[in-house]
Design an enzyme around this catalytic site. Sequence first.
Site, PDB file in Angstrom:
ATOM      1  N   CYS A  34       0.793  -1.276   0.022  1.00 38.80           N
ATOM      2  CA  CYS A  34       0.003   0.153   0.002  1.00 38.80           C
ATOM      3  C   CYS A  34       0.905   1.312  -0.057  1.00 38.80           C
ATOM      4  O   CYS A  34       0.301   2.449  -0.124  1.00 38.80           O
ATOM      5  CB  CYS A  34      -1.031  -0.037   1.133  1.00 38.80           C
ATOM      6  N   ASP A  36       2.989   2.707   2.272  1.00 44.82           N
ATOM      7  CA  ASP A  36       3.232   3.320   3.366  1.00 44.82           C
ATOM      8  C   ASP A  36       4.149   2.667   4.329  1.00 44.82           C
ATOM      9  O   ASP A  36       3.804   1.460   4.943  1.00 44.82           O
ATOM     10  CB  ASP A  36       1.905   3.538   4.310  1.00 44.82           C
ATOM     11  N   CYS A  59       3.342   9.602   1.565  1.00 48.67           N
ATOM     12  CA  CYS A  59       2.979  10.766   1.329  1.00 48.67           C
ATOM     13  C   CYS A  59       3.629  12.101   2.093  1.00 48.67           C
ATOM     14  O   CYS A  59       3.978  11.865   3.028  1.00 48.67           O
ATOM     15  CB  CYS A  59       1.343  11.141   1.287  1.00 48.67           C
ATOM     16  N   CYS A 103      -2.524   8.796   8.037  1.00 46.49           N
ATOM     17  CA  CYS A 103      -1.073   8.700   7.716  1.00 46.49           C
ATOM     18  C   CYS A 103      -0.161   8.943   9.260  1.00 46.49           C
ATOM     19  O   CYS A 103       0.931   8.327   9.413  1.00 46.49           O
ATOM     20  CB  CYS A 103      -0.722   9.831   7.076  1.00 46.49           C
TER      21      CYS A 103
HETATM   22  S1  FES Z   1       0.920   7.546   3.061  1.00 53.65           S
HETATM   23 FE1  FES Z   1      -0.555   6.955   1.846  1.00 53.65          FE
HETATM   24  S2  FES Z   1      -1.919   8.837   1.964  1.00 53.65           S
HETATM   25 FE2  FES Z   1      -0.378   9.422   3.524  1.00 53.65          FE
END
Ligand code: FES
Lengths: 151, 400
Positions: A34, A36, A59, A103
């Site tokens: 995914c 992250d 992100c 997050c």
């Molecule tokens: S790490 Fe995926 S939306 Fe923030």
Amino acid sequence: MIYSDKVMDHFGNPRNVGVIADADGVGEVGNPVCGDVMKITIKVDDDRIGDIKFQTLGCGAAIATSSIVTEMAKGMTLAEAVAITKSQVAEELGGLPPAKMHCSVLATDGLKKAVDDYLVRHGREPIAVGTIAHDDPDFDPHAEDDGEHAH
Amino acid sequence: MTERSVYLDYAATTPADQRVVDAMLPYLTEHYGNANSMYRLGRDASRALEDARERVARAIGAARPDEVIFTSCGTESDNTAIIGLATAAGRTSGHIIVSAFEHHAVLEPAWRLGKQGFEVTELPPRPDGTVHPDDLAAALRDDTVLVSVMHGNNEIGTVQPIAELATLAHERGALLHTDAAQTLGKIDFDVAALGVDAASFSGHKIYAPKGTGALYLKGGTRMTPYLIGGGQESKRRSGTQNVAGAVAFATALELMDAERPAEGPRLAALRDRLVDGLLGRIEYAQLNAADAPVRLPHIANFVIPGVEGEAMLLHLDAAGIAVSTGSACSSGSLKPSHVLLSIGCPVEFAHGSLRVSLGRYTTEADVDYLLETLVPVVDRLRQMNPLYEKMVAGLAGAAD
Ligand code: FES
Ligand SMILES: Cc1ncc(COP(=O)(O)O)c(C=O)c1O
């Protein structure tokens, strides 16, 4: 979607980036599929976070929350550090867009894991286990939020 | 921090060309009449509207001006075509085929029809980013009423063999609609040569203002109107016509066509400079749908393993550069781009996707500035990626 100035500051100039080579505790959370992923390494002095560094793939919010969590945690006792919530992290950053609240869990979970890793290495009872969202097999970091904040 | 501003997201939207604005403005201020009114102001507006329609019809190779319906945007054209053609003549069931990498302006109405009695097949493109005629032939059924395959894909820039697909659809008695929002004006576009029954266009992709668009509907094709009311546009699209918008659309399209002989090759050369430069400078970067037989001159989509798209975008934005990504984190839905997934791009690679799209005001210096800026941004994000070394070992292994 607009990030606060503080989020942009921590994203653009993240604090405490890197890996502590001789870390006392390591916490790694996330799932490369995914996208992250976060890793926190800590040095512990007298049951307080002496030094802390992070690496994050994610992100803008994921990087900014990682950065601020390391700032918040530095100097805290281990018990204080594992009690940091995602809402506190968001507040410290001047708020996060609703879609980005999840997050911040990455950073708080990473820290909890690092603390528990330290404790277990020293033959002590882990204190964060059971409160780590990413340990829940059903945890979906991209799921609708849990209602801690208004949409 | 730099003051430089480099726009490289022309597939998202374009600035209105000053020549287009100059042509349309009098229809907002001076000739403001309702094109449906009988008095002189109305007749003037009507004349301008019909003139615009003729110019658009000529530009797209339509047989008659009334095959052009002015709409408010590409989305409206798509919604109207999908719902209006499928439900023509009171039809309430049947089979619809849409390609899996359509814009949501096509997918959403198809999905809605799927809940209302129609059966919907989502046809996957091949890994080269192209919908293959053999795959359509296999999906077509006796009860297929409508096939919708986009002409040029907005994310990866691949061009579909629409003429072949239209022939196949027609052989089985189905209509073919194509979403040409990304191709109109950018490459040759002729409804007769393509053999389509309907085609959607969007003004803001061709230097006309946002909120302008058109739908081509072949003469004699039955369609239930989507907007109903005053019966404008020969009862096929009610609502007082945006005369200024129609004039802008026609003017913009003629400019695209007039400038394309020089502009097409110029953009293709810039795109090649971008692709060669980026693949040469960024380790492990790949061009998505690199094997496509035909691609648009102005869109290139890359995978940059080991970085997350939104973070890359924010750093580029700080340097004044506007681009886009198919990363899950950057989408409102937190899902990676359905286009990239449809061509077999793994989720973790879609996470590091970067779409660069060039246009009328893009220069070599802009492309070079992006490349210069991107290299340290990618290095920095990769250094912050806890899994990068592991990932590199995997990538190197895969290359053996
Ligand atoms: S790490 Fe995926 S939306 Fe923030
Ligand atoms: C392929 C495609 N179809 C439809 C649309 C929608 O057009 P509009 O923004 O005019 O509604 C776009 C652009 O966003 C597009 O790229």
